[in-house]
Design a protein around this motif. Structure first.
Motif, short mmCIF file in Angstrom:
data_model
loop_
_atom_site.label_atom_id
_atom_site.label_comp_id
_atom_site.label_asym_id
_atom_site.label_seq_id
_atom_site.Cartn_x
_atom_site.Cartn_y
_atom_site.Cartn_z
N PHE A 82 0.81 -1.21 0.00
CA PHE A 82 0.00 0.00 0.00
C PHE A 82 0.85 1.26 0.00
O PHE A 82 2.02 1.25 0.38
CB PHE A 82 -0.94 0.00 1.21
CG PHE A 82 -1.84 -1.20 1.27
CD1 PHE A 82 -2.72 -1.50 0.22
CD2 PHE A 82 -1.82 -2.06 2.36
CE1 PHE A 82 -3.55 -2.61 0.27
CE2 PHE A 82 -2.65 -3.17 2.41
CZ PHE A 82 -3.51 -3.46 1.37
N CYS A 83 0.22 2.37 -0.41
CA CYS A 83 0.91 3.66 -0.42
C CYS A 83 1.37 4.02 0.99
O CYS A 83 0.76 3.61 1.99
CB CYS A 83 -0.02 4.77 -0.92
SG CYS A 83 -0.70 4.49 -2.58
N LEU A 84 2.40 4.79 1.04
CA LEU A 84 2.92 5.25 2.32
C LEU A 84 1.82 6.04 3.05
O LEU A 84 1.20 6.94 2.49
CB LEU A 84 4.14 6.15 2.09
CG LEU A 84 5.06 6.40 3.28
CD1 LEU A 84 5.68 5.08 3.79
CD2 LEU A 84 6.16 7.39 2.92
N GLY A 85 1.57 5.66 4.28
CA GLY A 85 0.58 6.38 5.07
C GLY A 85 -0.84 5.89 4.90
O GLY A 85 -1.77 6.44 5.52
N CYS A 86 -1.02 4.86 4.12
CA CYS A 86 -2.37 4.35 3.88
C CYS A 86 -2.85 3.56 5.10
O CYS A 86 -2.12 2.74 5.66
CB CYS A 86 -2.40 3.46 2.64
SG CYS A 86 -4.04 2.76 2.32
N GLY A 87 -4.09 3.77 5.46
CA GLY A 87 -4.68 3.07 6.59
C GLY A 87 -4.84 1.58 6.36
O GLY A 87 -5.01 0.81 7.31
N HIS A 88 -4.80 1.17 5.11
CA HIS A 88 -4.94 -0.26 4.83
C HIS A 88 -3.81 -1.07 5.49
O HIS A 88 -4.03 -2.20 5.93
CB HIS A 88 -4.90 -0.52 3.32
CG HIS A 88 -6.06 0.08 2.55
ND1 HIS A 88 -7.08 0.76 3.15
CD2 HIS A 88 -6.34 0.07 1.21
CE1 HIS A 88 -7.96 1.15 2.22
NE2 HIS A 88 -7.51 0.75 1.03
N THR A 89 -2.62 -0.50 5.53
CA THR A 89 -1.49 -1.17 6.17
C THR A 89 -1.79 -1.35 7.66
O THR A 89 -1.59 -2.44 8.23
CB THR A 89 -0.20 -0.35 5.99
OG1 THR A 89 0.07 -0.25 4.59
CG2 THR A 89 0.97 -0.98 6.70
N LEU A 90 -2.29 -0.30 8.27
CA LEU A 90 -2.61 -0.36 9.70
C LEU A 90 -3.66 -1.43 9.97
O LEU A 90 -3.55 -2.19 10.93
CB LEU A 90 -3.11 1.01 10.15
CG LEU A 90 -3.51 1.11 11.63
CD1 LEU A 90 -2.86 2.32 12.29
CD2 LEU A 90 -5.03 1.19 11.78
#
Lengths: 372, 423
Positions: free
Chosen positions: B13-21
């Motif tokens: 995922f893009c840097l800072g994307c909530g999907h990673t969280l």
């Protein structure tokens, strides 16, 4: 006929029982005329029956059941099938076994729900994006209902694919007397799941281009299903060669194994120069017309297509032996004729068509005799 | 905490994307539940979140846009095992395409947990607004800001009857809240609020997630927490053969019929036309004939005409159409209206018409009889067919009279007496 074993029944019942005996174990239904009898019988006969709130949900639930190791079935007509198409593509891409019974009725749109037709051949042919092959069986009489329904389950399981049983209102809603001892025993399909110790590769194909199946209930191997272009591991790829080859394989596994599920009836008459080709509900009228023509001294052969799609090459081979070819189908434009020979077929190929009513033997006879 | 369910390495995922969280916190939440990765089935929708499959060690299923909840429902129904954890990752776009599935699966309480990645726009296709985009929220294709309020998916799913529904801010550690949802029986939904770093941040410079959520009036709270058991799939262990259920018809009589007889009977809905036709057909079969029968009636089956085509034949029947019947029976005005086009096709044969009806324009003989007067409206159809069998010598009257005497119609009329009353 054995006069002590006659029952009065309909092909919806034969079809449903055959599917169940062959090992289809889940029916997901959304009611639609003229497929309602199948829904009704399936609710009594299938070990698991679920009433879906719409046809898209029906196909998605079926896919979920299939991913978990079942062989699900649904029955619908054009309006429902249209809603299902994206999900059928998903199941095709995921290589999920299932059977979809498409009971044709008169269109376009909602058309006339209680009038039969054979108007969905082009739709069926174009079901899978890219024009890829989906096995489709056409019912030509009650015994086909019995035998081809079981074959549909077998092909769905063996080749990990959705299979369409293609029929129409008049076929599944007409009652008839039949000797039930003439219904050959149906063999239950034995599912083979991957049982190796090595890492399971969900889309690694064997020499028949079929990949081993494993349900998502596996506690031994990770299982992946995906509808997007994917590699053998089931990982989404863009257009990497391995992934594109995998997508192509879905088509080739059907076409290259077609001889394994090619069914047709070829009633050849020596010396005949005319061939009548038909399928589905028009088959019985075609058979009756041929009987009558022969009584009149007209030599004519008959080809009934049962494996409708993909088109077996045998049909072309048989058709090429005749000077006159008649293709009888209950639709306006001659869809199967166009599919076989294009929209501008040679002059010796003739369509016999009706729209909104069954093609009668008399209509066929008249057409054949008009090209003496 | 080390990853257990996710592979090591960067997530896609893009840097800072909530999907990673979300993905990392689902991993943590699953660890608290101590589940075997192969007891977890992750079903992903279409959208950026859907490319997470390759990062998970669980079973993964990646389907169509909006259909993940329905697909997961099929898996849940099939496995019928609460110990198998079915998780759906879906975005706000998928949730609105598949709103019916969310409502239905919540309503039935299918066992699964839906994690709704709500970044309030369509990220994968360039930042178009979704039905969950809040009032005033700007996207690349809506630079003036949304003019309508997005709807509250937690309210919808809670109202549908889910076991557990909550909304979280996609910030910090949300594993405990996710674990609560994952531990519930039945249907649970966790909506996680996010800002798309590629489209939302650029379109709404300086805007903070908390501010957006607060101004949208979306509560960060639990919307439903019910002690439901979850759906159990019914599996029938034994279902009798549909063929064995069909009554075998004993051929106790013989018919002198030498060639096919095509019969059409038309009357009114509710007057037993279809049942009469089937009765007649079974009597013909009992007389050794081959028979087909098909019904025709409007989709509103309780009103209007009711018509049946019957073919009797000593030989095998192929074509089942009857464009021009040999015998036409009409017992009511509805039936007459419906039959007019077929009567026009008739060049030969007979029409048996109830005497109360006007005679249609035809060249074939019309025989007017008092079916309704003698047998009553409800019995007119069967009486007319009984008459036909006898007077056209299609098969012995006894075949039908015997069946009538053994049926629930036995007491409806004195059938033997009625037979003698017609010419």
């Amino acid at each position: 006929m054995n006069k002590n074993n006659i029952i009065f029944t309909d092909s919806s019942r034969l079809l449903t029982e055959s599917l169940a005996q062959a090992g289809a174990d889940v029916f997901i239904g959304y009611p639609i005329t003229p497929a309602n009898l199948i829904y009704h019988y399936a609710s009594q006969r299938f070990p698991q029956f679920m009433a879906a709130p719409d046809e898209i949900t029906a196909l998605q639930w079926m896919s979920g059941f299939a991913a978990a190791g079942h062989i699900p079935v649904t029955a619908t007509s054009f309006p429902g099938y249209a809603l299902m198409i994206e999900s059928i593509n998903m199941a095709y891409m995921m290589e999920l076994p299932m059977v979809i019974v498409l009971v044709q009725r008169l269109g376009p749109a909602t058309g006339t729900a209680t009038r039969g037709a054979q108007g969905d051949i082009a739709l069926l042919s174009g079901t899978i994006s890219g024009g890829m092959a989906i096995p489709s069986f056409s019912i030509s009489n009650p015994h086909d209902c019995w035998e081809l329904s079981a074959k549909a389950v077998e092909v769905a399981s063996k080749y990990r694919t959705p299979v369409v049983i293609f029929t129409s209102k008049e076929e599944v809603m007409t009652m008839f007397s039949i000797d039930k001892t003439g219904l050959a025993p149906v063999h239950r399909v034995e599912r083979k799941f991957y049982s190796g110790d090595e890492t399971y590769v969900p889309y690694k194909a064997d020499e028949k281009l079929v990949s081993a199946f494993l349900p998502v209930s596996s506690n031994k191997h990770q299982v992946r299903f995906t509808a997007s272009t994917h590699d053998t591991q089931g990982i989404i790829q863009n257009t990497a060669k391995e992934a594109i080859d995998n997508s192509k394989r879905l088509h080739y596994k059907i076409t290259e194994n077609l001889s394994d599920f090619t069914y047709f009836e070829y009633d050849k008459e020596e010396g005949a120069t005319s061939l009548l080709l038909s399928f589905g509900i028009t088959s019985q009228a075609a058979r009756e017309a041929v009987e009558n023509l022969r009584c009149q001294g007209k030599k004519v052969s008959l080809l009934i297509a049962k494996t409708l799609l993909p088109v077996p090459t045998a049909y072309y081979d048989i058709c090429s032996r005749y000077k006159q070819l008649f293709i009888a189908e209950e639709n306006l434009t001659g869809q199967y004729r166009q599919l076989l020979f294009g929209s501008m077929p040679p002059a010796h190929i003739h369509g016999i068509n009706e729209f909104g009513k069954m093609i009668s033997p008399a209509t066929i006879i008249k057409a054949v005799l008009s090209h003496e | 905490m080390n990853r257990v369910y996710l592979h090591e390495g960067d997530l896609p995922f893009c840097l800072g994307c909530g999907h990673t969280l979300i993905a990392e916190n689902v991993d943590k939440a699953l660890q608290t539940l101590n589940l075997d990765p192969l007891d977890v089935i992750l079903v992903t929708d279409i959208g950026c979140h859907g490319i997470i499959d390759k990062s998970f060690k669980t079973h993964t299923v990646h389907g169509l846009h909006g259909r993940s909840v329905a697909l997961a429902s099929g898996i849940s129904l099939s496995l019928n095992n609460p110990d198998k954890k079915i998780i759906v990752f879906i975005g706000d776009g998928g949730a609105t395409i598949g709103l019916q599935h969310l409502i239905d699966s919540a309503h039935r309480n299918f066992n699964m947990t839906v994690v709704l990645h709500n970044n309030m726009l369509y990220g994968m296709t360039g930042g178009q607004p979704s039905e969950l985009t809040p009032l005033g929220f700007k996207t690349p294709t809506l630079p003036e800001g949304s003019t309508q309020k997005g709807f509250d998916m937690c309210e919808v799913v809670a109202a549908a009857g889910a076991s557990y529904v909550c909304r979280l801010m996609g910030i910090g550690n949300i594993a405990d809240q996710l674990a609560v949802a994952l531990g519930k029986k039945g249907f649970s939904l966790v909506e996680v609020m996010e800002l798309c770093p590629s489209y939302a941040v650029k379109s709404n410079p300086g805007m903070k997630l908390r501010q957006v959520v607060e101004e949208a009036g979306l509560g960060i709270r639990v919307y439903a927490d019910r002690d439901y058991t979850g759906y159990e799939t019914e599996v029938k262990t034994e279902t009798p053969s549909l063929i064995d259920k069909e009554k075998v018809i004993s051929c106790d009589f013989t018919s002198a019929l030498k060639s096919p007889a095509r019969i059409m009977i038309s009357g009114s809905a509710g007057e037993g036309v279809q049942a009469a036709a089937e009765f007649f057909a079974r009597a013909a079969i009992a007389s050794g004939l081959n028979v087909t029968k098909k019904g025709s009636y409007p989709v509103t089956v309780g009103i209007g005409f009711s018509s049946s085509d019957i073919i009797l034949s000593p030989e095998h029947i192929l074509y089942t159409g009857s464009p021009s019947p040999d015998y036409m029976i009409i017992t009511s005005q509805d039936g007459l209206d419906h039959s007019l086009s077929t009567i026009k096709n008739m060049q030969e044969g007979f029409i048996f018409l109830d005497e109360s009806l006007p005679v249609p324009n035809t060249t074939v003989p019309v025989i007017r009889l008092g079916f309704r007067k003698l047998a009553g409206n409800k019995n007119a159809a069967i009486f007319s067919l009984l008459y036909l069998a006898i007077h056209q010598k299609l098969f012995p009257a006894e075949a039908m009279l015997q069946m009538l005497s053994q049926s629930k119609l036995a007491g409806k009329a004195d059938w033997n007496a009625l037979v003698t009353m017609l010419p």
